[in-house]
Enzyme design. Structure first.
Site, PDB file in Angstrom:
ATOM      1  N   ASP A 304     -21.007  36.028  47.485  1.00  0.00           N
ATOM      2  CA  ASP A 304     -20.531  37.396  47.709  1.00  0.00           C
ATOM      3  C   ASP A 304     -19.629  37.744  46.522  1.00  0.00           C
ATOM      4  OD1 ASP A 304     -19.974  39.898  48.728  1.00  0.00           O
ATOM      5  OD2 ASP A 304     -19.492  39.180  50.733  1.00  0.00           O
ATOM      6  N   TRP A 305     -19.322  39.015  46.374  1.00  0.00           N
ATOM      7  CA  TRP A 305     -18.604  39.488  45.187  1.00  0.00           C
ATOM      8  C   TRP A 305     -17.195  38.884  45.097  1.00  0.00           C
ATOM      9  CZ3 TRP A 305     -23.253  40.343  45.224  1.00  0.00           C
ATOM     10  CH2 TRP A 305     -23.916  41.105  44.285  1.00  0.00           C
TER      11      TRP A 305
END
Ligand SMILES: *[C@@H]1O[C@H](CO)[C@@H](O)[C@H](O)[C@H]1NC(C)=O
Ligand SMILES: *[C@@H]1O[C@H](CO)[C@@H](O)[C@H](O)[C@H]1NC(C)=O
Ligand SMILES: *[C@@H]1O[C@H](CO)[C@@H](O)[C@H](O)[C@H]1NC(C)=O
Ligand SMILES: *[C@@H]1O[C@H](CO)[C@@H](O)[C@H](O)[C@H]1NC(C)=O
Ligand SMILES: *[C@@H]1O[C@H](CO)[C@@H](O)[C@H](O)[C@H]1NC(C)=O
Ligand SMILES: *[C@@H]1O[C@H](CO)[C@@H](O)[C@H](O)[C@H]1NC(C)=O
Ligand SMILES: *[C@@H]1O[C@H](CO)[C@@H](O)[C@H](O)[C@H]1NC(C)=O
Ligand SMILES: *[C@@H]1O[C@H](CO)[C@@H](O)[C@H](O)[C@H]1NC(C)=O
Ligand SMILES: CC(=O)N[C@H]1CO[C@H](CO)[C@@H](O)[C@@H]1O
Length: 891
Positions: A304-305
């Site tokens: 995920d970011w």
């Protein structure tokens, strides 16, 4: 830079502090604690007694599943010829705001592989124009219609392709909805693994049939928003740790991921949280063990970011792609991978074999989805600005200017798909005295700001981070811009001649209700992603809880005091408490419209005025009080160092818990009324494969591509001569690659090994042992429309285990469902539902296998109905008979 969000600025500034602290490099706490020299802030608290973060190395290589062999063969040829720089390029994002999309990889243009474009969200193409804002996942779940879930997925896929998106960041099947207040439950399909699975699978098939790589997320146990990341806004704390046991993991949270992988999903995104104290982006047990070995995942795993917290550790634990590429601090040109991964390969710490597997997985996925064709567009939009031209790399201090938005209209006829989903999700919870459907002559008095579009502009709040006007989606990255909002008020005025609107959430004074007037009250409950706090709700429904927002209860009660007939329409992310008003005599009808996206108006009036009979069913239970849920599913508050979120309720979430404790819900899981009635008759059950407690033995893995393991020449990552570098952009190149030597032996995590693990017994192909999907029983039932208008009926099958089952198991569990086509009055249809081996199995933690508690004297019961309540029709596994009029198994 117009849409350079406040979140990003905030993140960049605040995370500077945490940047000064090194990040742990190992996949588990236990292992990490042995690294005494690390700063104490990096110390993770021990996980609660009884939980372990066990190591699982090495990463199983991709390529052995027959359905991917052609793509891996192509990838093999290409990767064999790649330089180290090209390989590293494909694994690492170029940095936040360093390209048109939310995520952009480096390229390998020698082989025709462009920078890959990764773009949110689970309900449409985020942060751009001329797209469709589809209903949210929870709305799809409420349709219980697999064909519609597929159609929406295919429409999202077509729009992604039209915009040049290679990897669409959806569907979301985690969170599962364990916590009713959890902020992002609405991105998924409902608080049950089987319902969640079907939503995910059909969405994946739809997206991928358009040649776009779907991403199933967030892996795993990401059940609340607060404290999900180990970066601000929660200070220098570790991300929370979801501590759960192996059986709960398999039977609830991993179930939809297994099905998504079986459907061939190309990408998996990790969660921010830890699992048992080991961060999801470097949890070797979860990525190497569960995803890639047991579930046989052949595609790529991305972070995920900014979820990546270490370079070597995440590579060894099975991560394949770092997103958006930046290390803990975005926008400074600092990464855990990129040039650092080049270093780690050159110094021999990350085996070249692991990098080759990462790249082969990425390239094979690109081939598997057919993206090597000329006709696959390059990105023709920018997630960073609405302007036609602007900086090509907004994250750079100085950037060349590019044409960034070409405003390609990708909507086609997708509005009709969106409207169909929104309409079919509409769930009528109460309809006394046939108040619905309305007549065009009905005199309507409409209350509540939720009835009309946000007067400040439908997209005025960044990523929908406000609850103003009609609530069509929650907030955060899981959104899309509305091209328009077909709001309920406008639609009501098209249908009824006498509509008066009161644009307020507090009941106006001086209202006189004429006999026959109908009050229609619009109320809402919102939630979203943690980077925004909306009216005191920090992503999760922290301040409003399960109550309606904006004092909705008071508005309904005031309307009910004045009008003899009140219809309540609820736009909501999940369950809300209705006790304050639902039994008031004048509250005649209650309608949950969920989160309809752009098609909030006509989809609603289609049902309210009887053009369509409602056929939505609740994708969760609505309890009478929040205290009806187990305490362990409450939101976790602050704890020093790390929040420990222990899933002590195990399998008992939502109806599974209510049933166990004989707590009658206000509205049961699956509840939903129709304008007609249905009977279910002629039920039959037939046996399929023979019942054995363990599945047939899996086949061994096939071969995976192999490459030379010699460390490449440092020259492969030297800066190309005359290279025009963009400041802060993430590159694979090094200033002095020839100087890299292995100065000291690297201390690998405890349990690290390079010899492959034995094949897990529960594995065998994508999703797991293929025998888990063998059909053990087929149930058929004839559904007849016994009323006077056309409608659709959902048939659900809940499995009850034999009474001598030695494992503590929920009383009933949804295992299959189907929906009829529209049945005219008196028409009937026969539905067929399949029960697989896995549907009858429990996860045995000892044998690490799916085991059926076969009994020679006690049957499995297959309860057939349209919600968990009022089940009276059941079939039995031993006698193969079905009978109605039985005592329901649960209240
Ligand atoms: C977490 O700990 C529990 C209890 O020991 C164990 O059953 C489970 O497998 C662990 N999960 C992971 C992913 O390590
Ligand atoms: C890779 O290189 C070999 C020879 O070194 C060549 O035969 C092959 O065509 C190349 N493959 C690709 C995809 O460039
Ligand atoms: C790596 O990707 C970048 C684009 O992100 C490109 O400029 C560069 O040429 C690529 N390097 C190689 C070796 O292909
Ligand atoms: C190799 O490089 C990586 C990335 O810089 C680093 O984390 C690791 O400690 C290095 N290994 C050795 C033995 O120096
Ligand atoms: C949609 O595209 C057209 C050009 O085809 C453009 O004029 C319009 O502004 C775009 N819509 C939005 C909302 O940007
Ligand atoms: C329905 O209407 C009848 C009379 O019209 C009334 O007696 C009855 O109480 C109503 N039922 C409900 C549930 O409102
Ligand atoms: C609307 O209904 C009200 C009765 O509630 C009536 O007084 C009014 O005249 C109606 N308006 C129109 C335009 O029919
Ligand atoms: C649900 O099932 C019950 C019992 O079979 C039936 O009476 C009812 O009509 C069904 N309701 C809907 C909305 O399908
Ligand atoms: C840069 C680029 O490839 N733009 C393309 C965007 O998509 C449209 C429609 O597919 C193409 O015409 C553009 O060339």
């Amino acid at each position: 830079m117009a849409r350079f969000t406040s979140f990003l600025v905030f993140l960049a500034i605040l995370s500077w502090g945490s940047a000064l602290v090194n990040r742990p490099d190992f996949a588990s706490d236990i292992l990490f604690l042995e690294k005494q020299e690390e700063p104490s802030l990096d110390k993770r608290d021990d996980v609660p007694a009884g939980f372990v973060a066990s190591p699982y190395y090495p990463t199983p290589k991709g390529g052995w599943s027959p359905s991917w062999s052609a793509s891996y063969a192509k990838a093999h040829l290409v990767v064999a010829n790649m330089t180290l720089a090209e390989k590293v390029n494909l694994t690492t994002g170029t940095g936040l705001l360093m390209g048109r999309c939310i995520g952009n990889t480096g390229s390998a243009l020698r082989f025709g592989i462009p920078s890959l474009c990764l773009q949110d969200s689970a309900l449409g193409i985020a942060a751009t124009d001329n797209i469709t804002a589809f209903p949210a996942g929870i709305t799809v779940g409420a349709t219980w219609n697999k064909a519609l879930a597929y159609a929406r997925g295919a429409a999202i896929g077509a729009e992604a392709r039209g915009k040049g998106v290679n990897i669409q960041l959806g569907p979301a099947v985690g969170p599962l909805g364990r916590k009713p207040r959890g902020g992002r439950n609405w991105e998924g399909f409902g608080a049950d693994p089987v319902l969640q699975s079907w939503g995910g699978v059909e969405t994946i098939k739809g997206i991928q049939d358009m040649g776009v790589i779907a991403t199933i997320k967030h892996f795993i146990a990401n059940e609340q928003e607060a404290y999900r990341m180990d970066i601000p806004p929660h200070g220098l704390m570790k991300a929370l740790s979801s501590n759960l046991d192996d059986r709960t993991l398999h039977e609830l949270y991993a179930w939809p991921f297994a099905d998504g992988i079986r459907a061939g999903v190309g990408a998996v995104m990790t969660a921010y949280n830890d699992v048992n104290g080991s961060a999801s982006s470097q949890n070797s047990k979860m990525m190497n063990g569960i995803l890639k070995d047991e579930m046989g995942f052949q595609g790529l795993i991305m972070s995920d970011w900014l979820a990546q917290i270490g370079g070597v550790s995440s590579a060894l634990a099975g991560l394949d792609m770092a997103m958006p590429g930046d290390g803990s601090v975005p926008l400074f040109g600092v990464a855990y991978w990129g040039y650092e991964l080049s270093t780690a390969v050159l110094n021999g710490t990350v085996p070249l074999e692991r990098l080759n597997d990462m790249v082969t997985r990425i390239v094979a996925t690109w081939y598997q989805l057919g993206q090597d064709v000329e006709s696959f567009p390059e990105p023709n939009f920018s997630a960073n600005t609405a302007d036609a031209s602007g900086p090509c790399y907004p994250g750079a201090l100085f950037s060349p200017t590019c044409v960034v938005n070409e405003y390609v209209n990708v909507q086609a006829n997708h509005a009709s798909v969106a409207r169909e989903v929104a309409r079919e999700a509409i769930t009528v919870l109460k309809n006394d005295n046939k108040t619905l459907p309305l007549l065009s002559t009905s005199v309507l008095r409409v209350f509540g700001t939720d009835a009309q579009k946000n007067p400040d502009g439908i997209n005025s709040c960044n990523q929908r981070s406000c609850n103003k006007g009609t609530l069509g989606m929650g907030w955060g990255s899981g959104t899309a811009n509305y091209p328009y909002m077909d709001d309920p008020l406008t639609a009501l005025k098209l249908k009824a001649a006498n509509v008066t609107y009161y644009d307020t959430d507090s009941f106006p004074s001086g209202i006189t209700a004429a006999t026959g007037d109908i009050a229609m009250v619009f109320v809402s409950s919102d939630s979203g992603e943690n980077q925004y706090t909306v009216e005191g709700n920090d992503g999760d429904r922290k301040s409003d809880g399960l109550q309606l927002w904006h004092k909705g209860d008071d508005l309904i009660k005031a309307a009910a005091a004045k009008y003899a007939t009140v219809i309540v329409v609820v736009h909501t992310v999940g369950p809300v408490l209705v006790e304050a008003w639902v039994d008031l005599p004048s509250v005649k009808a209650v309608v949950f419209a969920h989160l309809p996206g752009q098609e909030a108006g006509n989809s609603l009036t289609d049902v309210l005025f009887g053009d369509y009979s409602p056929s939505g069913h609740l994708p969760y239970s609505i309890p009478k009080a929040e205290s009806d849920y187990p305490a362990s599913v409450s939101l976790m508050g602050f704890q020093f160092f790390q929040v420990q979120d222990t899933f002590s309720e195990g399998l008992y979430i939502d109806y599974r818990y209510l049933n166990k404790h004989s707590i009658a819900p206000r509205y049961a899981f699956g509840h939903g009324l129709s304008y007609t009635t249905f009977s279910k008759t002629s039920a039959t059950v037939t046996a399929g494969k023979a019942m054995t407690s363990a599945p047939p033995t899996r086949a061994p893995k096939g071969p995976a591509p192999t490459y030379s393991e010699a460390i490449p020449s440092p020259a492969e990552v030297a800066w190309p001569t005359g290279f025009d570098r963009i400041w802060r952009y993430l590159y694979p190149y090094l200033d002095n690659p020839q100087d890299i030597t292995s100065t000291k032996a690297f201390t690998y995590p405890v349990g690290y090994q390079t010899t492959p693990q034995p094949d897990p017994v529960a594995g065998g192909d994508q999703g797991g042992n293929p025998a888990l999907w063998d059909v053990m029983f087929t149930i058929s039932v004839k559904v007849t429309n016994t009323g006077t208008v056309a409608g659709k009926e959902v048939v659900m099958v809940y499995v009850q285990y034999p009474t001598d089952n030695p494992w503590d198991t929920p009383i009933i569990q949804l295992r299959a469902f189907e929906k009829t086509a529209t049945l005219a009055a008196r028409a009937s249809a026969t539905l067929t539902l399949e029960i697989t081996r896995r549907d009858l199995s429990i996860w045995d933690v000892v044998s690490q296998n799916w085991i059926i508690p076969v009994s020679s004297s006690k049957p499995f019961l297959f309860w057939i109905g349209n919600s968990t309540a009022g089940l009276t029709l059941a079939c039995e596994s031993l006698s193969k008979t079905c009978s109605d009029g039985r005592t329901p198994p649960v209240v």
